[in-house]
Design a protein around this motif. Structure first.
Motif, PDB file in Angstrom:
ATOM      1  N   THR A  64       0.788  -1.229   0.000  1.00  0.00           N
ATOM      2  CA  THR A  64       0.000   0.000   0.000  1.00  0.00           C
ATOM      3  C   THR A  64       0.826   1.288   0.000  1.00  0.00           C
ATOM      4  OG1 THR A  64      -0.146  -0.081   2.421  1.00  0.00           O
ATOM      5  CG2 THR A  64      -1.909  -1.143   1.173  1.00  0.00           C
ATOM      6  N   GLU A  65       2.041   1.293   0.522  1.00  0.00           N
ATOM      7  CA  GLU A  65       2.808   2.528   0.661  1.00  0.00           C
ATOM      8  C   GLU A  65       3.443   2.956  -0.665  1.00  0.00           C
ATOM      9  OE1 GLU A  65       5.466   2.888   3.922  1.00  0.00           O
ATOM     10  OE2 GLU A  65       4.046   2.068   5.371  1.00  0.00           O
ATOM     11  N   ASP A  66       3.714   4.252  -0.773  1.00  0.00           N
ATOM     12  CA  ASP A  66       4.349   4.818  -1.966  1.00  0.00           C
ATOM     13  C   ASP A  66       5.850   4.572  -1.888  1.00  0.00           C
ATOM     14  OD1 ASP A  66       5.186   6.223  -4.136  1.00  0.00           O
ATOM     15  OD2 ASP A  66       4.690   8.209  -3.341  1.00  0.00           O
ATOM     16  N   LEU A  67       6.376   3.731  -2.767  1.00  0.00           N
ATOM     17  CA  LEU A  67       7.791   3.365  -2.766  1.00  0.00           C
ATOM     18  C   LEU A  67       8.462   3.735  -4.083  1.00  0.00           C
ATOM     19  CD1 LEU A  67       7.418  -0.193  -1.146  1.00  0.00           C
ATOM     20  CD2 LEU A  67       7.959   1.960   0.015  1.00  0.00           C
ATOM     21  N   THR A  68       7.921   4.746  -4.757  1.00  0.00           N
ATOM     22  CA  THR A  68       8.457   5.125  -6.064  1.00  0.00           C
ATOM     23  C   THR A  68       9.899   5.620  -5.977  1.00  0.00           C
ATOM     24  OG1 THR A  68       7.438   7.319  -5.766  1.00  0.00           O
ATOM     25  CG2 THR A  68       6.201   5.682  -7.047  1.00  0.00           C
ATOM     26  N   ASP A  69      10.279   6.246  -4.852  1.00  0.00           N
ATOM     27  CA  ASP A  69      11.646   6.745  -4.716  1.00  0.00           C
ATOM     28  C   ASP A  69      12.648   5.601  -4.647  1.00  0.00           C
ATOM     29  OD1 ASP A  69      10.466   6.048  -2.311  1.00  0.00           O
ATOM     30  OD2 ASP A  69      11.719   7.394  -1.115  1.00  0.00           O
ATOM     31  N   ILE A  70      12.248   4.485  -4.052  1.00  0.00           N
ATOM     32  CA  ILE A  70      13.134   3.313  -3.996  1.00  0.00           C
ATOM     33  C   ILE A  70      13.177   2.627  -5.358  1.00  0.00           C
ATOM     34  CG2 ILE A  70      13.610   1.124  -2.850  1.00  0.00           C
ATOM     35  CD1 ILE A  70      13.893   3.527  -1.017  1.00  0.00           C
ATOM     36  N   ALA A  71      12.045   2.534  -6.000  1.00  0.00           N
ATOM     37  CA  ALA A  71      11.992   1.909  -7.329  1.00  0.00           C
ATOM     38  C   ALA A  71      12.859   2.679  -8.322  1.00  0.00           C
ATOM     39  CB  ALA A  71      10.547   1.846  -7.816  1.00  0.00           C
ATOM     40  N   ALA A  72      12.920   4.016  -8.156  1.00  0.00           N
ATOM     41  CA  ALA A  72      13.690   4.850  -9.082  1.00  0.00           C
ATOM     42  C   ALA A  72      15.189   4.583  -8.997  1.00  0.00           C
ATOM     43  CB  ALA A  72      13.410   6.332  -8.799  1.00  0.00           C
ATOM     44  N   LEU A  73      15.652   3.988  -7.916  1.00  0.00           N
ATOM     45  CA  LEU A  73      17.069   3.668  -7.784  1.00  0.00           C
ATOM     46  C   LEU A  73      17.501   2.570  -8.751  1.00  0.00           C
ATOM     47  CD1 LEU A  73      17.356   3.604  -3.872  1.00  0.00           C
ATOM     48  CD2 LEU A  73      18.111   5.438  -5.404  1.00  0.00           C
ATOM     49  N   LYS A  74      16.553   1.746  -9.178  1.00  0.00           N
ATOM     50  CA  LYS A  74      16.814   0.618 -10.081  1.00  0.00           C
ATOM     51  C   LYS A  74      17.906  -0.310  -9.527  1.00  0.00           C
ATOM     52  CE  LYS A  74      15.361   3.032 -14.283  1.00  0.00           C
ATOM     53  NZ  LYS A  74      15.714   3.446 -15.662  1.00  0.00           N
ATOM     54  N   CYS A  75      17.836  -0.541  -8.231  1.00  0.00           N
ATOM     55  CA  CYS A  75      18.802  -1.445  -7.610  1.00  0.00           C
ATOM     56  C   CYS A  75      18.255  -2.863  -7.464  1.00  0.00           C
ATOM     57  CB  CYS A  75      19.232  -0.907  -6.240  1.00  0.00           C
ATOM     58  SG  CYS A  75      17.877  -0.670  -5.075  1.00  0.00           S
ATOM     59  N   LEU A  76      16.920  -3.034  -7.605  1.00  0.00           N
ATOM     60  CA  LEU A  76      16.319  -4.363  -7.485  1.00  0.00           C
ATOM     61  C   LEU A  76      15.177  -4.473  -8.489  1.00  0.00           C
ATOM     62  CD1 LEU A  76      16.326  -7.016  -5.721  1.00  0.00           C
ATOM     63  CD2 LEU A  76      14.473  -5.959  -4.418  1.00  0.00           C
ATOM     64  N   TYR A  77      15.266  -5.495  -9.348  1.00  0.00           N
ATOM     65  CA  TYR A  77      14.208  -5.638 -10.346  1.00  0.00           C
ATOM     66  C   TYR A  77      14.155  -7.079 -10.848  1.00  0.00           C
ATOM     67  CZ  TYR A  77      18.273  -4.846 -13.402  1.00  0.00           C
ATOM     68  OH  TYR A  77      19.499  -4.907 -14.001  1.00  0.00           O
ATOM     69  N   ARG A  78      13.017  -7.409 -11.418  1.00  0.00           N
ATOM     70  CA  ARG A  78      12.796  -8.741 -11.982  1.00  0.00           C
ATOM     71  C   ARG A  78      13.193  -8.717 -13.455  1.00  0.00           C
ATOM     72  NH1 ARG A  78       8.191 -12.577 -11.971  1.00  0.00           N
ATOM     73  NH2 ARG A  78       8.731 -14.094 -13.579  1.00  0.00           N
ATOM     74  N   THR A  79      13.928  -9.727 -13.891  1.00  0.00           N
ATOM     75  CA  THR A  79      14.270  -9.879 -15.304  1.00  0.00           C
ATOM     76  C   THR A  79      13.543 -11.119 -15.831  1.00  0.00           C
ATOM     77  OG1 THR A  79      16.110  -9.984 -16.869  1.00  0.00           O
ATOM     78  CG2 THR A  79      16.421 -11.096 -14.754  1.00  0.00           C
ATOM     79  N   GLU A  80      14.141 -11.851 -16.801  1.00  0.00           N
ATOM     80  CA  GLU A  80      13.437 -13.004 -17.376  1.00  0.00           C
ATOM     81  C   GLU A  80      13.699 -14.270 -16.550  1.00  0.00           C
ATOM     82  OE1 GLU A  80      11.243 -12.557 -19.663  1.00  0.00           O
ATOM     83  OE2 GLU A  80      11.741 -10.427 -19.825  1.00  0.00           O
ATOM     84  N   VAL A  81      13.871 -15.413 -17.225  1.00  0.00           N
ATOM     85  CA  VAL A  81      14.029 -16.679 -16.525  1.00  0.00           C
ATOM     86  C   VAL A  81      15.347 -17.345 -16.920  1.00  0.00           C
ATOM     87  CG1 VAL A  81      11.549 -17.045 -16.320  1.00  0.00           C
ATOM     88  CG2 VAL A  81      12.780 -17.947 -18.313  1.00  0.00           C
ATOM     89  N   ASP A  82      15.801 -18.294 -16.097  1.00  0.00           N
ATOM     90  CA  ASP A  82      17.003 -19.039 -16.451  1.00  0.00           C
ATOM     91  C   ASP A  82      16.631 -20.213 -17.347  1.00  0.00           C
ATOM     92  OD1 ASP A  82      15.876 -20.934 -14.798  1.00  0.00           O
ATOM     93  OD2 ASP A  82      17.524 -21.002 -13.371  1.00  0.00           O
ATOM     94  N   LYS A  83      17.590 -21.093 -17.640  1.00  0.00           N
ATOM     95  CA  LYS A  83      17.356 -22.195 -18.572  1.00  0.00           C
ATOM     96  C   LYS A  83      16.405 -23.259 -18.031  1.00  0.00           C
ATOM     97  CE  LYS A  83      21.649 -21.638 -21.160  1.00  0.00           C
ATOM     98  NZ  LYS A  83      22.898 -22.276 -21.651  1.00  0.00           N
ATOM     99  N   TYR A  84      16.066 -23.131 -16.762  1.00  0.00           N
ATOM    100  CA  TYR A  84      15.141 -24.094 -16.158  1.00  0.00           C
ATOM    101  C   TYR A  84      13.778 -23.462 -15.909  1.00  0.00           C
ATOM    102  CZ  TYR A  84      19.647 -26.273 -15.384  1.00  0.00           C
ATOM    103  OH  TYR A  84      20.912 -26.790 -15.579  1.00  0.00           O
ATOM    104  N   GLY A  85      13.585 -22.254 -16.463  1.00  0.00           N
ATOM    105  CA  GLY A  85      12.297 -21.584 -16.337  1.00  0.00           C
ATOM    106  C   GLY A  85      12.085 -20.888 -15.009  1.00  0.00           C
ATOM    107  N   ARG A  86      13.135 -20.748 -14.220  1.00  0.00           N
ATOM    108  CA  ARG A  86      13.003 -20.109 -12.906  1.00  0.00           C
ATOM    109  C   ARG A  86      13.180 -18.601 -13.038  1.00  0.00           C
ATOM    110  NH1 ARG A  86      17.280 -24.314 -10.266  1.00  0.00           N
ATOM    111  NH2 ARG A  86      18.605 -23.059 -11.649  1.00  0.00           N
ATOM    112  N   PRO A  87      12.302 -17.797 -12.438  1.00  0.00           N
ATOM    113  CA  PRO A  87      12.436 -16.339 -12.532  1.00  0.00           C
ATOM    114  C   PRO A  87      13.747 -15.860 -11.910  1.00  0.00           C
ATOM    115  CG  PRO A  87      10.816 -16.942 -10.875  1.00  0.00           C
ATOM    116  CD  PRO A  87      11.152 -18.201 -11.619  1.00  0.00           C
ATOM    117  N   VAL A  88      14.300 -14.783 -12.481  1.00  0.00           N
ATOM    118  CA  VAL A  88      15.575 -14.237 -12.034  1.00  0.00           C
ATOM    119  C   VAL A  88      15.360 -12.823 -11.502  1.00  0.00           C
ATOM    120  CG1 VAL A  88      17.923 -13.588 -12.702  1.00  0.00           C
ATOM    121  CG2 VAL A  88      16.835 -15.623 -13.718  1.00  0.00           C
ATOM    122  N   VAL A  89      15.908 -12.546 -10.335  1.00  0.00           N
ATOM    123  CA  VAL A  89      15.853 -11.221  -9.730  1.00  0.00           C
ATOM    124  C   VAL A  89      17.265 -10.640  -9.733  1.00  0.00           C
ATOM    125  CG1 VAL A  89      15.355  -9.898  -7.641  1.00  0.00           C
ATOM    126  CG2 VAL A  89      13.879 -11.807  -8.296  1.00  0.00           C
TER     127      VAL A  89
END
Length: 517
Positions: free
Chosen positions: A346-371
């Motif tokens: 619920t809280e506004d965390l746009t300032d942390i998101a703007a740092l781009k220090c943590l994000y979700r990308t695609e998957v590895d060769k076994y289909g597992r999500p990568v952070v």
């Protein structure tokens, strides 16, 4: 013929006198350094702030020695005894002290001192001993139900002893452990308090004392060799390693143990909710950022969040209802996690998101999500750590429901990017079990001495259950064995650095028949 053996020495003779000037000072003591087990880059400079920095001037005042305390040519020795100085509970050195000091010592204790309370210290003459003075102190009986009381009493023993050293202008003193196994006190737990108290004392009054000898038995020697470097590191690298191995409760500026219950109940401005005893509202108002943003070492253990404990009265009530301490702790951790997740959604965390220090990308060769976690983008010393935690929960919660992978890009990080170590420990303890269970690999790209040290400590003492899932890789291309290049979003500065240190193509990806990491 007059016998001169051990049992019949000529009057006034002094045998086997140990001259402390010939003993090895702590700064020159040859013991394995704490960092020898870390594969470090020899030329790398370590930037870290610790509560017990490397100080050669203090180390020259410390001696660790195993032997008969009555043989040391010091001005004062410490005698660990019981309340009435009788034979009901004695340390190994007690009989020797009374025997060598002569009957005058016992007479002074009975006629003048009479009793010494637990945690107190009394001064007498040394009489026939080499030492001019004897400082008698009474250590506490240890009971796991009343650990805080035992710790406070033991601290008081050492503090009172050192106070007498100052008041009497004693320059050299030998400290025997006041924590006795005969009274059930664990050797290592007591050693932490003893050594820490001496360290804090020397920081303030080191100019008034020349030498402090930690005298111990063979059984105690191993513990003291292990713990002394934590409070009296002998090099900058040992200092860095020691900062990771310190216990959570390192006491206040005098070394006195912090009691969490007092931190909960003593408030300058009690809120209306806390006055009503509304515990739920009190926890919601805890400023996690204030707790986390301080140094790794100065705030450790000062707040109940660090101790992972709730209101002591609530815990006692639950214990009466039949719940074990582990069950209670798990319940409280779960409640905290659920409250934080509610805020994360619920809280506004746009300032942390703007740092781009943590994000979700695609998957590895076994289909597992990568952070992806980008270390250089995280302002560890200035960011709102509470909001950073909430943002991490928001990003990770959907991912950790099944198997997942984390890639940590340590590239070009500095000390300003490193979050406090106790913050990492607290966060790890707070996370739901699915984070540990479903994590399949944690890759560290471009590791440094600091990252190897921190990783070794964290996976050895805090997160041993993920130790076999952590891999340090010296280049991005090594990831391609398990994550295809088009499936991972790597910042340009990382790839540029990779080419700079490794060359444009330094690793040949395996064919499909080979297993992934």
């Amino acid at each position: 013929m007059e016998e001169t053996g051990p049992e019949f020495e000529p009057l006034g003779a002094r045998s086997k006198v140990v001259d402390i000037e010939k003993l090895t000072k702590w700064n020159l003591t040859q013991l394995p350094e704490l960092v020898e087990s870390i594969d470090s880059n020899s030329g790398e400079e370590v930037e870290i702030k610790t509560p017990f920095p490397w100080r050669s001037d203090l180390n020259t005042k410390i001696i660790l020695w195993c032997g008969d305390i009555t043989l040391l040519n010091v001005e004062a020795i410490v005698h660990s005894t019981n309340e009435k100085f009788n034979s009901s509970v004695k340390t190994p050195s007690s009989d020797v002290i009374f025997e060598k000091a002569g009957p005058e010592l016992l007479a002074e204790l009975k006629n003048n001192i009479k009793v010494c309370k637990t945690g107190d210290a009394k001064l007498t003459k040394g009489y026939k001993l080499l030492a001019r003075y004897i400082i008698h102190t009474v250590g506490p009986r240890y009971n796991f139900k009343y650990v805080t009381a035992a710790e406070s009493a033991l601290y008081s023993c050492y503090r009172q002893v050192l106070q007498l050293v100052r008041e009497t202008n004693i320059k050299t003193v030998a400290l025997t452990p006041a924590h006795s196994e005969l009274r059930g006190y664990p050797i290592e737990d007591g050693a932490h308090i003893a050594i820490r108290t001496v360290r804090r004392f020397l920081e303030k009054f080191g100019d008034e004392v020349e030498t402090i000898v930690f005298q111990c038995t063979e059984e105690e020697m191993e513990a003291y060799q292990k713990i002394l470097p934590l409070y009296f590191p002998r090099s900058s690298k040992e200092e860095a390693m020691a900062s990771c191995m310190l216990p959570e409760n390192i006491g206040n500026e005098d070394g006195e143990p912090i009691i969490a219950e007092r931190q909960i109940r003593i408030m300058d401005k009690p809120t209306f909710a806390s006055m009503r005893g509304h515990h739920e509202e009190f926890e919601e108002t805890v400023d996690l950022n204030k707790e986390f943003a301080t140094s790794t070492v100065l705030e450790v253990g000062k707040h109940p969040f660090a101790q992972m404990e709730d209101n002591p009265d609530e815990m006692k009530k639950s214990a009466i209802m039949g719940k074990t301490t582990d069950e209670q702790r798990q319940m409280e951790n779960r409640r905290r996690y659920e409250r934080l997740m509610k805020r994360a959604r619920t809280e506004d965390l746009t300032d942390i998101a703007a740092l781009k220090c943590l994000y979700r990308t695609e998957v590895d060769k076994y289909g597992r999500p990568v952070v992806i976690y980008v270390g250089k983008h995280f302002p560890g010393q200035s960011v709102n750590l509470e909001k950073a935690l909430l943002y991490m929960l928001r990003v990770m919660e959907p991912v950790v429901e099944s198997d997942y992978v984390v890639v940590y890009l340590h590239t070009e990080t500095t000390a300003s990017n490193h979050p406090p170590m106790n913050y990492l420990r607290q966060v790890y303890s707070l996370l739901d079990n699915k984070y540990r269970k479903n994590l399949k690999a944690f890759y560290i790209i471009h590791p440094t001495w600091w990252s190897k040290l921190a990783t070794w400590f964290f996976t050895t003492f805090t997160a041993s259950d993920i130790k076999n899932k952590v891999f340090s890789l010296r280049g991005v291309q090594y990831l391609y064995r398990s994550i295809a290049p088009d499936q991972i979003d790597v910042p340009s500065f990382v790839t540029n650095y990779d080419i700079k240190v490794n060359g444009p193509r330094y690793y040949e990806p395996p064919n499909d028949s080979q297993e992934g990491l």
